[in-house]
Scaffold this active site. Structure first.
Site, PDB file in Angstrom:
ATOM      1  N   ASP A  48      -2.300 -10.105  -1.434  1.00  0.00           N
ATOM      2  CA  ASP A  48      -3.346 -10.965  -0.898  1.00  0.00           C
ATOM      3  C   ASP A  48      -4.427 -10.118  -0.220  1.00  0.00           C
ATOM      4  OD1 ASP A  48      -4.062 -13.799  -0.246  1.00  0.00           O
ATOM      5  OD2 ASP A  48      -3.919 -13.067   1.809  1.00  0.00           O
ATOM      6  N   GLU A  55       9.278   3.846  -6.148  1.00  0.00           N
ATOM      7  CA  GLU A  55      10.716   4.045  -5.901  1.00  0.00           C
ATOM      8  C   GLU A  55      11.551   3.060  -6.717  1.00  0.00           C
ATOM      9  OE1 GLU A  55      11.474   3.535  -1.710  1.00  0.00           O
ATOM     10  OE2 GLU A  55       9.872   4.934  -1.185  1.00  0.00           O
TER      11      GLU A  55
END
Ligand code: NOJ
Length: 529
Positions: free
Chosen positions: A213, A264
């Protein structure tokens, strides 16, 4: 209908998002599983068969986190839990597992720029007072003027009024959106660390990525200088260089941190809500250590004219050229009038929306559908007394806000709530006369919007003609837009006001019948040529 897996998720397909069709679920309005008139996670679970049958690759679910709902969930009180009105964490885990079993990936909203005023950090900041470490997680400042009674700068809130609210001890805090959405201070390492913790919380549960957002927000310029005065009424104005609230260079530091966490977890992704219209500035968000995707809002803001569409496509492609990212196309979302309505509403708007769907899905890159696009949902004119958007209240009733494009989705039956909820009452009222718009009514109707979307998504997923990420513009009759993809897909959209001949090639799909050898006005056709 029992859910049938339509694909399996390959762990080695780490780039799945490059040409994925995402489906945005505005959770309050998608499907209500517990009969309270508000959509929820149980409702989404119950409608997974629809989404599998439609053929979407991934979901984006708008915020379902604990929230006092000042901005319907974009005011997050706890980013690592579920708002009871939407369900609980167990319900989310079940949804995730069921979606994955159907071959549908799940992405969730991340709201880094601000928290809710109910967030424990903001409550602690209010209690702790000026100069405290608690206040340093937000942007508290003393006011201007002899008694500090003027806001610290002239920034307007996107929802109207000043972007500052004064607290009882005399300081002011910054909120680019509603006062219930205080901006966090991204210069504070604790804030960035907390964002990373939130990302890991959802990634560890198995989500496939995030929609970020206000991804052009977060960083604020040193000293918070005044900005060029502007009309303070537009939510999504074209935030140019004089607008210090957005697109500050420091935001890229935050995106690099976000990307490091994404990396990751192989196979996960982030798409940014980046309202930056300059192609080069937008491209900066798509560098190899930043976002994988940024919404290209140019199609959403384009006029339904040949030049408007060509420009939108040219600029969107130019913005990603030279970046590792593909384009990412949006026709509608929960912040803007739906495209059926933008294109004129009624039969005309629907005809154009059908053509626009084929245009959007023919373009190279990722595509985002907004729930109800596949049914051809229009906006609904709502009476004043049911409006809920903070824009309506903050603008003193001069801006109607975004409720009109957030009406609950009609699923079945002949009267409100059309299978959305077990009762008739819904958080925003549904109109009479939507029996033919329901998914149930459209499912078996050959010429329906739903059938068109299913056919288009099936072709897109299975046909080699969609190969290649470039677009070659083709000569076409005046008033038409036509291009070819390297794999052999030709898409022609006729906006000329009169029928034009069907181009050479094998017709794959039309947004209206083209059997007589012509493409009618406001119609798109896909061919293999
Ligand atoms: C963009 C979201 O799409 C919108 O709905 C929200 O009001 C603002 N960001 C603030 O979070």
């Amino acid at each position: 209908m029992s859910p049938e897996p339509n694909r399996t998720l390959s762990p080695t397909d780490t780039d799945w998002w490059r040409n994925a069709v995402f489906y945005q679920i505005y959770i309050r309005s998608f499907a209500d599983g517990n009969g309270d008139g508000v959509g929820d996670l149980a409702g989404i679970r119950s409608r997974l068969p629809h989404l599998a049958d439609l053929g979407v690759d991934a979901l984006w679910i708008t915020p379902f986190y604990p929230s006092p709902m000042a901005d319907h969930g974009y005011d997050v009180a706890d980013p690592r839990d579920v708002e009871p009105v939407f369900g609980d964490l167990a319900e989310f885990d079940a949804l995730l597992a069921e979606a994955h079993a159907l071959g549908i990936r799940v992405t969730v909203d991340l709201v880094p720029n601000h928290s809710s005023h109910d967030h424990e950090w903001f409550q602690a900041a209010l209690a702790a007072g000026p100069g405290s470490p608690e206040r340093a997680r937000y942007l508290f400042r003393d006011g201007r003027g002899p008694d500090g009674s003027e806001p610290p700068n002239n920034w307007p809130s996107v929802f109207g009024g000043p972007a500052w609210t004064r607290v009882p001890d005399g300081q002011w805090y910054l909120h680019i959106f509603a006062p219930e959405q205080p901006d966090l201070n991204f210069g504070n390492p604790e804030v960035v660390a907390d964002l990373e913790e939130t990302m890991r919380f959802w990634l560890d549960r198995g989500v496939d990525g995030f929609r970020i957002d206000v991804a052009h927000g977060m960083a604020k310029p040193d000293g918070l200088p005044d900005m060029v005065p502007m009309d303070d009424t537009g939510l999504l104005d074209d935030h140019g260089p004089g607008d210090h609230r957005f697109d500050q260079d420091g935001v890229h530091v935050v995106h690099r941190r976000i990307r490091a966490v994404i990396d990751e977890y192989p196979g996960t992704m982030a798409v940014g809500e980046v309202w930056v219209s300059d192609d080069e500035r937008l491209a900066q968000y798509l560098r190899e250590d930043e976002l994988q995707l940024a919404f290209n809002f140019k199609l959403l803001t384009a006029e339904w004219t040949p030049d408007g569409l060509r420009d939108a496509i040219t600029h969107s492609l130019a913005a990603v050229e030279g970046t590792p990212a593909p384009a990412c196309w949006v026709l509608s979302n929960h912040d803007r009038p739906r495209h059926v309505t933008r294109y004129g509403g009624g039969a005309l708007g629907t005809r154009r929306a059908r053509a626009a769907a084929l245009l959007q899905l023919a373009l190279p890159g990722a595509a985002y559908l907004y729930n109800g696009d596949e049914l051809g949902m229009p906006d609904v004119d709502l009476p004043d007394h049911v409006l809920q958007d903070p824009m309506w209240f903050r603008s003193g009733g001069t801006e109607r806000g975004r409720d009109a494009c957030r009406i609950p989705v009609p699923w079945s039956g002949t009267e409100p709530s059309y299978g959305f909820s077990s009762g008739a009452d819904t958080w925003l009222p549904m109109p009479d006369g939507w029996a033919s718009l329901t998914a149930e009514a459209q499912r078996t109707e050959d010429g329906s919007m739903l059938s068109l979307y299913r056919a288009a998504l099936e072709l897109r997923a299975s046909s080699p003609v969609f190969a290649g990420e470039s677009v070659q513009w083709l000569q076409a009759p005046d008033g038409c837009v036509a291009f070819r993809r390297p794999g052999g897909l030709v898409c022609l959209v006729n906006l000329s006001g009169a029928p034009v001949p069907v181009p050479e090639g094998r017709v794959l799909l039309g947004s209206a019948p083209v059997d007589d050898g012509t493409v009618p006005d406001d119609t798109a056709v896909w061919l293999h040529a």
